[in-house]
Design a protein around this motif. Structure first.
Motif, PDB file in Angstrom:
ATOM      1  N   PHE A 135      44.172 -52.193  23.874  1.00  0.00           N
ATOM      2  CA  PHE A 135      43.559 -52.158  25.191  1.00  0.00           C
ATOM      3  C   PHE A 135      44.103 -53.256  26.103  1.00  0.00           C
ATOM      4  O   PHE A 135      43.936 -53.208  27.305  1.00  0.00           O
ATOM      5  CB  PHE A 135      42.035 -52.307  25.048  1.00  0.00           C
ATOM      6  CG  PHE A 135      41.301 -52.239  26.354  1.00  0.00           C
ATOM      7  CD1 PHE A 135      41.240 -51.055  27.044  1.00  0.00           C
ATOM      8  CD2 PHE A 135      40.683 -53.350  26.885  1.00  0.00           C
ATOM      9  CE1 PHE A 135      40.561 -50.977  28.241  1.00  0.00           C
ATOM     10  CE2 PHE A 135      40.009 -53.287  28.071  1.00  0.00           C
ATOM     11  CZ  PHE A 135      39.940 -52.091  28.754  1.00  0.00           C
ATOM     12  N   GLY A 136      44.806 -54.229  25.526  1.00  0.00           N
ATOM     13  CA  GLY A 136      45.193 -55.386  26.307  1.00  0.00           C
ATOM     14  C   GLY A 136      46.267 -55.147  27.328  1.00  0.00           C
ATOM     15  O   GLY A 136      46.620 -56.056  28.050  1.00  0.00           O
ATOM     16  N   SER A 137      46.822 -53.933  27.430  1.00  0.00           N
ATOM     17  CA  SER A 137      47.928 -53.738  28.345  1.00  0.00           C
ATOM     18  C   SER A 137      47.535 -52.920  29.561  1.00  0.00           C
ATOM     19  O   SER A 137      46.827 -53.389  30.449  1.00  0.00           O
ATOM     20  CB  SER A 137      49.103 -53.100  27.601  1.00  0.00           C
ATOM     21  OG  SER A 137      48.691 -51.908  26.965  1.00  0.00           O
ATOM     22  N   VAL A 138      47.994 -51.646  29.589  1.00  0.00           N
ATOM     23  CA  VAL A 138      47.849 -50.863  30.808  1.00  0.00           C
ATOM     24  C   VAL A 138      46.388 -50.635  31.192  1.00  0.00           C
ATOM     25  O   VAL A 138      45.990 -50.872  32.338  1.00  0.00           O
ATOM     26  CB  VAL A 138      48.575 -49.509  30.649  1.00  0.00           C
ATOM     27  CG1 VAL A 138      48.354 -48.641  31.883  1.00  0.00           C
ATOM     28  CG2 VAL A 138      50.061 -49.735  30.434  1.00  0.00           C
ATOM     29  N   SER A 139      45.568 -50.167  30.249  1.00  0.00           N
ATOM     30  CA  SER A 139      44.170 -49.885  30.583  1.00  0.00           C
ATOM     31  C   SER A 139      43.449 -51.131  31.069  1.00  0.00           C
ATOM     32  O   SER A 139      42.641 -51.074  32.000  1.00  0.00           O
ATOM     33  CB  SER A 139      43.437 -49.312  29.353  1.00  0.00           C
ATOM     34  OG  SER A 139      44.002 -48.103  28.964  1.00  0.00           O
ATOM     35  N   HIS A 140      43.733 -52.265  30.439  1.00  0.00           N
ATOM     36  CA  HIS A 140      43.100 -53.524  30.827  1.00  0.00           C
ATOM     37  C   HIS A 140      43.468 -53.900  32.259  1.00  0.00           C
ATOM     38  O   HIS A 140      42.602 -54.254  33.067  1.00  0.00           O
ATOM     39  CB  HIS A 140      43.531 -54.626  29.865  1.00  0.00           C
ATOM     40  CG  HIS A 140      42.965 -55.970  30.203  1.00  0.00           C
ATOM     41  ND1 HIS A 140      41.728 -56.387  29.765  1.00  0.00           N
ATOM     42  CD2 HIS A 140      43.460 -56.987  30.957  1.00  0.00           C
ATOM     43  CE1 HIS A 140      41.485 -57.604  30.232  1.00  0.00           C
ATOM     44  NE2 HIS A 140      42.527 -57.981  30.951  1.00  0.00           N
ATOM     45  N   VAL A 141      44.749 -53.810  32.589  1.00  0.00           N
ATOM     46  CA  VAL A 141      45.200 -54.165  33.935  1.00  0.00           C
ATOM     47  C   VAL A 141      44.584 -53.240  34.970  1.00  0.00           C
ATOM     48  O   VAL A 141      44.089 -53.687  36.019  1.00  0.00           O
ATOM     49  CB  VAL A 141      46.739 -54.120  34.016  1.00  0.00           C
ATOM     50  CG1 VAL A 141      47.212 -54.311  35.459  1.00  0.00           C
ATOM     51  CG2 VAL A 141      47.351 -55.196  33.128  1.00  0.00           C
ATOM     52  N   VAL A 142      44.599 -51.947  34.689  1.00  0.00           N
ATOM     53  CA  VAL A 142      44.046 -50.975  35.633  1.00  0.00           C
ATOM     54  C   VAL A 142      42.550 -51.194  35.814  1.00  0.00           C
ATOM     55  O   VAL A 142      42.022 -51.169  36.936  1.00  0.00           O
ATOM     56  CB  VAL A 142      44.343 -49.543  35.155  1.00  0.00           C
ATOM     57  CG1 VAL A 142      43.558 -48.522  35.965  1.00  0.00           C
ATOM     58  CG2 VAL A 142      45.835 -49.258  35.246  1.00  0.00           C
ATOM     59  N   LEU A 143      41.843 -51.419  34.708  1.00  0.00           N
ATOM     60  CA  LEU A 143      40.396 -51.634  34.778  1.00  0.00           C
ATOM     61  C   LEU A 143      40.050 -52.785  35.710  1.00  0.00           C
ATOM     62  O   LEU A 143      39.123 -52.696  36.518  1.00  0.00           O
ATOM     63  CB  LEU A 143      39.849 -51.914  33.380  1.00  0.00           C
ATOM     64  CG  LEU A 143      38.362 -52.261  33.278  1.00  0.00           C
ATOM     65  CD1 LEU A 143      37.510 -51.059  33.648  1.00  0.00           C
ATOM     66  CD2 LEU A 143      38.017 -52.747  31.878  1.00  0.00           C
ATOM     67  N   HIS A 144      40.800 -53.867  35.621  1.00  0.00           N
ATOM     68  CA  HIS A 144      40.439 -55.079  36.358  1.00  0.00           C
ATOM     69  C   HIS A 144      41.073 -55.186  37.744  1.00  0.00           C
ATOM     70  O   HIS A 144      40.588 -55.951  38.574  1.00  0.00           O
ATOM     71  CB  HIS A 144      40.811 -56.307  35.534  1.00  0.00           C
ATOM     72  CG  HIS A 144      39.907 -56.522  34.354  1.00  0.00           C
ATOM     73  ND1 HIS A 144      38.687 -57.137  34.464  1.00  0.00           N
ATOM     74  CD2 HIS A 144      40.034 -56.170  33.050  1.00  0.00           C
ATOM     75  CE1 HIS A 144      38.095 -57.169  33.277  1.00  0.00           C
ATOM     76  NE2 HIS A 144      38.895 -56.583  32.403  1.00  0.00           N
ATOM     77  N   VAL A 160      37.809 -46.354  38.545  1.00  0.00           N
ATOM     78  CA  VAL A 160      38.668 -46.112  37.373  1.00  0.00           C
ATOM     79  C   VAL A 160      37.831 -45.481  36.266  1.00  0.00           C
ATOM     80  O   VAL A 160      36.748 -45.985  35.938  1.00  0.00           O
ATOM     81  CB  VAL A 160      39.308 -47.416  36.863  1.00  0.00           C
ATOM     82  CG1 VAL A 160      40.085 -47.155  35.573  1.00  0.00           C
ATOM     83  CG2 VAL A 160      40.224 -48.015  37.921  1.00  0.00           C
ATOM     84  N   ALA A 161      38.344 -44.386  35.696  1.00  0.00           N
ATOM     85  CA  ALA A 161      37.726 -43.773  34.524  1.00  0.00           C
ATOM     86  C   ALA A 161      38.589 -44.077  33.308  1.00  0.00           C
ATOM     87  O   ALA A 161      39.777 -43.739  33.292  1.00  0.00           O
ATOM     88  CB  ALA A 161      37.594 -42.265  34.703  1.00  0.00           C
ATOM     89  N   VAL A 219      42.348 -42.122  36.447  1.00  0.00           N
ATOM     90  CA  VAL A 219      41.941 -41.763  35.085  1.00  0.00           C
ATOM     91  C   VAL A 219      43.042 -42.196  34.122  1.00  0.00           C
ATOM     92  O   VAL A 219      44.204 -41.816  34.288  1.00  0.00           O
ATOM     93  CB  VAL A 219      41.692 -40.252  34.949  1.00  0.00           C
ATOM     94  CG1 VAL A 219      41.224 -39.917  33.531  1.00  0.00           C
ATOM     95  CG2 VAL A 219      40.663 -39.774  35.974  1.00  0.00           C
ATOM     96  N   VAL A 220      42.667 -42.987  33.128  1.00  0.00           N
ATOM     97  CA  VAL A 220      43.618 -43.385  32.099  1.00  0.00           C
ATOM     98  C   VAL A 220      42.976 -43.197  30.731  1.00  0.00           C
ATOM     99  O   VAL A 220      41.770 -43.332  30.570  1.00  0.00           O
ATOM    100  CB  VAL A 220      44.088 -44.855  32.260  1.00  0.00           C
ATOM    101  CG1 VAL A 220      44.924 -45.022  33.509  1.00  0.00           C
ATOM    102  CG2 VAL A 220      42.908 -45.804  32.279  1.00  0.00           C
ATOM    103  N   GLY A 221      43.805 -42.882  29.760  1.00  0.00           N
ATOM    104  CA  GLY A 221      43.324 -42.739  28.401  1.00  0.00           C
ATOM    105  C   GLY A 221      43.298 -44.069  27.691  1.00  0.00           C
ATOM    106  O   GLY A 221      43.867 -45.061  28.153  1.00  0.00           O
ATOM    107  N   ASN A 222      42.616 -44.079  26.565  1.00  0.00           N
ATOM    108  CA  ASN A 222      42.491 -45.303  25.785  1.00  0.00           C
ATOM    109  C   ASN A 222      42.432 -44.944  24.317  1.00  0.00           C
ATOM    110  O   ASN A 222      41.939 -43.887  23.949  1.00  0.00           O
ATOM    111  CB  ASN A 222      41.223 -46.056  26.199  1.00  0.00           C
ATOM    112  CG  ASN A 222      41.334 -47.521  25.889  1.00  0.00           C
ATOM    113  OD1 ASN A 222      42.422 -48.039  25.691  1.00  0.00           O
ATOM    114  ND2 ASN A 222      40.211 -48.201  25.845  1.00  0.00           N
ATOM    115  N   ARG A 223      42.932 -45.812  23.473  1.00  0.00           N
ATOM    116  CA  ARG A 223      42.976 -45.539  22.045  1.00  0.00           C
ATOM    117  C   ARG A 223      41.734 -46.075  21.365  1.00  0.00           C
ATOM    118  O   ARG A 223      41.293 -47.155  21.682  1.00  0.00           O
ATOM    119  CB  ARG A 223      44.216 -46.186  21.421  1.00  0.00           C
ATOM    120  CG  ARG A 223      45.525 -45.652  21.976  1.00  0.00           C
ATOM    121  CD  ARG A 223      46.681 -46.523  21.528  1.00  0.00           C
ATOM    122  NE  ARG A 223      47.964 -45.969  21.945  1.00  0.00           N
ATOM    123  CZ  ARG A 223      48.509 -46.165  23.125  1.00  0.00           C
ATOM    124  NH1 ARG A 223      47.882 -46.897  24.024  1.00  0.00           N
ATOM    125  NH2 ARG A 223      49.669 -45.636  23.427  1.00  0.00           N
ATOM    126  N   GLY A 224      41.220 -45.321  20.387  1.00  0.00           N
ATOM    127  CA  GLY A 224      40.111 -45.615  19.495  1.00  0.00           C
ATOM    128  C   GLY A 224      39.266 -46.847  19.724  1.00  0.00           C
ATOM    129  O   GLY A 224      39.460 -47.569  20.650  1.00  0.00           O
TER     130      GLY A 224
END
Length: 314
Positions: free
Chosen positions: A291-300, A306-307, A277-282
């Motif tokens: 979104f181009g950093s941590v969430s993007h890497v984790v998602l892919h 992944v939530a 589970v990771v948070g994401n900004r607006g």
């Protein structure tokens, strides 16, 4: 502490691939845990056909390319055949959902248009609490397109989005929660504790010191790696985790503060996670950059489901 109110159902996307089937079955189990309905959405862009034939070589169900030319001698295959095939697949999938999650309410819909638009429209119409998709689809092009669908959903909705891999779920593993100490983490913490309580597992909260915030490691002063980790651990628990732990006392909590880069450490933890589970900004243009950093890497690249949970400032 924000309370997650269940307003509607779970919406899951299906494209006929094994990966999307796994995502729908994951959603079915989650729907059973939440005691809510499941809506399966398949999006279709209907092709133009001429004289009942496709304009080029297409692998059709039951068609043997060794005994028929790929150009012009294929059996007639109209959009009615496509619709019947889709209905058959969805009926089979509905039965599979009820097998893994007996008693749940399952409905299906086929929507003309792109996957992301179809899923967002269905989620809005049903006031869904959660969107669930697979990460990859049929073939290399589909993998790109469905990966894009997942990213489009994350960019465009204020609902949590779960992306499911085709690896078997680690049912004995904890929920791994990435916490950066900003508002983007707040709803993610609640989502992680709610999920862990429903599924009877623990939460591992991970913070990477190299990712900073946590108000710049609690505002300076003399420090060492160990004192930084201890300070960050205390702030994480007191300001982010304690309210949810108090309301979910049966959920074991472990805090892991590391010196590594956030994306790298989360990917390592994903190998031993039931869900990440990771948070994401607006939403919108600014978020597309963030979104181009941590969430993007984790998602892919994470190996577990992944939530991605939008922050309170979305």
């Amino acid at each position: 502490m924000e309370v997650f109110e269940q307003r509607g159902n779970i919406v899951a996307g299906f494209d006929g691939s094994d990966q999307s089937r796994e995502a729908v079955l994951w959603a079915a189990v989650e729907a059973a845990r939440r005691s809510c309905p499941l809506l399966i959405v398949e999006a279709q862009v209907w092709p133009e056909v001429s004289a009942g034939h496709w304009p080029g070589p297409v692998a059709l169900p039951g068609w043997d390319p060794t005994s028929a030319s790929a150009w012009g001698t294929m059996p007639p295959f109209t959009d009615q055949h496509v619709r019947q095939r889709i209905e058959q697949h969805l009926a089979e999938l509905t039965d599979q959902c009820r097998a893994v999650a007996p008693g749940i309410s399952v409905s299906v819909t086929v929507v003309e248009g792109t996957a992301s638009v179809a899923l967002l429209t269905a989620a809005d119409a049903t006031e869904a609490d959660l969107l669930v998709v697979g990460m990859s689809g049929l073939g290399s092009l589909s993998r790109t397109l469905l990966g894009s669908t997942a990213a489009d959903l994350v960019h465009s909705t204020d609902r949590p989005v779960v992306v499911v891999r085709d690896a078997p779920p680690r049912l004995d593993a904890p929920v791994v929660l990435g916490v950066d100490g900003t508002n983007a983490s707040v709803r993610a913490v609640g989502f992680a504790f709610d999920f862990a309580a429903r599924h009877g597992c623990g939460v591992v909260a991970v913070h990477a010191l190299s990712g900073w915030p946590l108000d710049v490691i609690t505002s300076a002063g003399p420090s060492s790696p160990e004192t930084d980790r201890s300070a960050a651990r205390n702030v994480l628990y007191d300001e982010f985790l304690r309210p949810w732990h108090d309301s979910h006392p049966s959920v074991p909590v472990h805090i892991d503060v590391v010196d590594e880069r956030p994306a790298h450490t989360l990917l390592d933890h994903s190998e031993q996670a039931r869900l990440m589970v990771v948070g994401n900004r607006g939403r919108g243009a600014v978020r597309r950059v963030l979104f181009g950093s941590v969430s993007h890497v984790v998602l892919h690249h994470a190996v577990c489901p992944v939530a991605i949970v939008p922050g309170v400032d979305s």
